[in-house]
Scaffold this motif. Structure first.
Motif, short mmCIF file in Angstrom:
data_model
loop_
_atom_site.label_atom_id
_atom_site.label_comp_id
_atom_site.label_asym_id
_atom_site.label_seq_id
_atom_site.Cartn_x
_atom_site.Cartn_y
_atom_site.Cartn_z
N TRP A 72 21.28 -51.31 10.71
CA TRP A 72 22.21 -51.77 9.67
C TRP A 72 22.41 -50.76 8.55
O TRP A 72 23.21 -50.99 7.65
CB TRP A 72 21.71 -53.09 9.07
N SER B 51 32.73 -56.15 9.83
CA SER B 51 32.20 -54.79 9.80
C SER B 51 33.25 -53.78 10.24
O SER B 51 33.38 -52.71 9.66
CB SER B 51 30.97 -54.69 10.71
N ASN B 52 34.00 -54.12 11.28
CA ASN B 52 35.04 -53.21 11.76
C ASN B 52 36.16 -53.04 10.73
O ASN B 52 36.71 -51.96 10.58
CB ASN B 52 35.62 -53.74 13.07
N TRP C 213 24.22 -61.62 6.80
CA TRP C 213 24.74 -61.45 8.16
C TRP C 213 23.70 -61.71 9.25
O TRP C 213 24.08 -62.10 10.37
CB TRP C 213 25.28 -60.03 8.30
N VAL D 206 28.49 -54.95 6.34
CA VAL D 206 28.19 -56.27 6.91
C VAL D 206 28.57 -57.36 5.93
O VAL D 206 28.61 -57.14 4.72
CB VAL D 206 26.70 -56.37 7.28
N ARG E 205 25.86 -49.76 7.27
CA ARG E 205 26.77 -50.82 6.81
C ARG E 205 26.13 -51.71 5.74
O ARG E 205 26.71 -52.72 5.34
CB ARG E 205 27.21 -51.68 8.00
N ASP F 281 42.96 -59.71 13.82
CA ASP F 281 42.12 -58.88 12.97
C ASP F 281 42.38 -59.19 11.50
O ASP F 281 43.52 -59.51 11.12
CB ASP F 281 42.41 -57.39 13.22
N ASP G 231 28.50 -64.13 15.14
CA ASP G 231 28.59 -62.84 15.84
C ASP G 231 29.99 -62.26 15.73
O ASP G 231 30.17 -61.06 15.45
CB ASP G 231 28.23 -63.03 17.32
N ALA G 232 31.00 -63.10 15.95
CA ALA G 232 32.39 -62.64 15.86
C ALA G 232 32.73 -62.24 14.42
O ALA G 232 33.43 -61.24 14.19
CB ALA G 232 33.33 -63.74 16.34
N GLU H 62 31.15 -58.86 13.50
CA GLU H 62 31.86 -57.76 14.17
C GLU H 62 33.21 -57.49 13.51
O GLU H 62 33.54 -56.35 13.20
CB GLU H 62 32.05 -58.08 15.65
N MET H 63 34.01 -58.55 13.30
CA MET H 63 35.35 -58.33 12.74
C MET H 63 35.28 -57.82 11.30
O MET H 63 36.04 -56.94 10.90
CB MET H 63 36.20 -59.61 12.84
#
Length: 477
Positions: free
Chosen positions: A442, A362-363, A346, A368, A445, A100, A355-356, A359-360
């Motif tokens: 969206w 945004s988390n 994005w 985004v 974000r 992460d 895609d990965a 996701e990483m």
């Protein structure tokens, strides 16, 4: 000496301290670069206290430690520029480490471990100042003995670091997201130890300009730009590309940052017969331009580049004031507003790596990935790839590996960026998109009322950068 015969950073460090950087630490040579903006960033404001963090991954080739001096503006009005660049870089490191991304980043030291290599990141707040960036780079090279410098959102700051620190110390420097094409196209700033994965203003123009010339009915264009390095780079590159594609430039005008009296100039463009205008500005100037344009009765099209969230947010607010809330596709259709080039957003690339990344990112950061993030993700990915391919943690060996490298892991897809051997600028594909209302998917974000549509065109990497034999290319390594 390194394995390719080049002087290493440590070889020149003592000489540098005596007669190099220290002697020019107070000189002037270019300001901060970009226009002032009010940030919508809600992240942690950078402070002076040092903090540390560690991320560990499982892949790698060499062993040892690589010290990276990372400079970005992470406080002040334009902190979001620096933070999104830093977050993109940290995401690239995390992707290579299968971990992460580091969060809560302030000025301090962080470690990302990939296989048997520890990447020590010395993060510093450059405050969007050329003077500050030069001082920080000097300290990172002399005191921290970094193997590579990374960063700077301001082209003025990046150019200062190149000429007064990186070239004198012979230390590799990965510039980004500073976007002036001159950084890697001017003989004074380009160099065999100067690299940039991030996209630049010439790539904006060569993509957007070609699309306008070849895919629209626009044949006469009026160019506007802010009267400093960024604005002039935008105008000059669009002028070159449009002329080369048979479009007539019916006028050009540079105005001060924050200029607001647009009616007379927009009328002037109309009287000159413009069918389209380009605006080389950021958030300090765009709202007034767009408000006057949208409230006026102009027949010409506005085009240029999709900006970061903070600028796009203000543009969206302006559109809402003119057309009302909520914005709809129907309200935007027929307004001759766009299309716009995007270096990266994005939703412009459909592949597993992106895609990965989305996701990483945004988390980790609650939004985004934005305009600057793909280039900085790729910068980190390239550094790790260079260490693995060279089997060395020495800066000179890393630089040697970067020259001509095709970067495997990038948000624009596998092998999405390649460093050109003649100027160490990475080329990559670009897209063209229309402004559309931000969708519910969206909205939490992406804090702007408009966002890029799905791509309406994709420009291949081979067509986006200044060719080696072009008159605009003043670098030949």
């Amino acid at each position: 000496m390194s394995t390719d015969g080049r002087l290493t950073r440590r070889t020149v460090l003592s000489t540098l301290g005596a007669a190099g950087i220290a002697g020019v630490a107070g000189c002037s040579g270019g300001g901060g670069g970009d226009e002032t903006a009010t940030s919508t960033d809600s992240g942690t404001t950078a402070g002076e206290e040092s903090v540390t963090g560690t991320t560990t991954g499982s892949s790698g080739g060499a062993s040892g430690t690589v010290k990276l001096g990372v400079m970005q503006p992470i406080s002040g009005d334009l902190q979001y520029y620096g933070k999104q660049a830093l977050w993109g870089f940290l995401s690239g490191m995390a992707y290579k480490a299968d971990a992460d991304p580091v969060t809560g980043v302030e000025s301090g030291e962080y470690t990302v471990t990939v296989g048997d290599v520890d990447y020590e990141l010395y993060v510093r707040d450059s405050k969007f100042s050329a003077d500050t960036a030069q001082t920080l780079a000097t300290d990172l090279v002399q005191s921290e003995e970094v193997d590579m410098l990374v960063g700077c959102a301001s082209s003025g700051a990046a150019s200062r670091v190149i000429t007064t620190v990186a070239k004198q110390a012979n230390v590799p420097y990965m510039v980004g997201p500073a976007a002036s094409a001159d950084v890697t196209a001017n003989s004074e700033t380009c160099g065999d130890m100067i690299f940039r994965a991030s996209e630049n203003t010439a790539m904006d123009a060569r993509s957007g300009g070609k699309y306008v010339a070849q895919e629209t009915d626009v044949q006469q264009v009026y160019l506007f730009g802010a009267d400093y390095s960024f604005g002039r780079a935008v105008v000059n590159n669009y002028e070159s590309v449009l002329k080369a594609n048979g479009v007539e430039i019916v006028g050009k005008k540079f105005v001060p940052q924050g200029y607001s009296e647009w009616q007379g100039l927009l009328d002037q463009a109309s009287e000159a017969g413009a069918q389209g205008i380009v605006g080389g500005f950021t958030v300090a100037t765009l709202p007034a331009l767009f408000t006057t344009y949208l409230n006026g009765d102009y027949d010409y099209r506005v085009f240029g580049g999709f900006a970061t969230e903070i600028t796009t947010s203000v543009v969206g607010q302006t559109l809402q004031k003119v057309f009302g809330k909520p914005l709809t596709t129907e309200k935007l259709q027929g307004q001759k507003f766009g299309p716009f080039t995007t270096r990266y957003h994005w939703n412009q690339y459909d592949n597993d790596i992106n895609d990965a990344f989305v996701e990483m990112y945004s988390n980790a950061y609650g939004r985004v990935p934005d305009l600057f993030t793909s280039g900085m993700f790729t910068a980190a990915s390239a550094i790790v790839q260079g260490v693995e391919e060279s089997g060395s943690t020495a800066g000179a060996d890393l630089a040697s590996a970067l020259r001509g490298m095709t970067v495997t892991d990038t948000p624009k897809g596998e092998d999405g960026y390649t460093f050109q051997e003649y100027n160490n600028q990475a080329r990559s594909a670009m897209t063209v998109a229309d402004p559309v209302p931000t969708t519910d998917e969206w909205a939490d974000r992406w804090g702007a009322a408009i966002m890029p549509s799905e791509p309406v065109a994709r420009i291949a990497a081979e067509e986006t950068t200044i060719p080696a034999d072009s008159e605009e290319m003043g670098c030949s390594l």
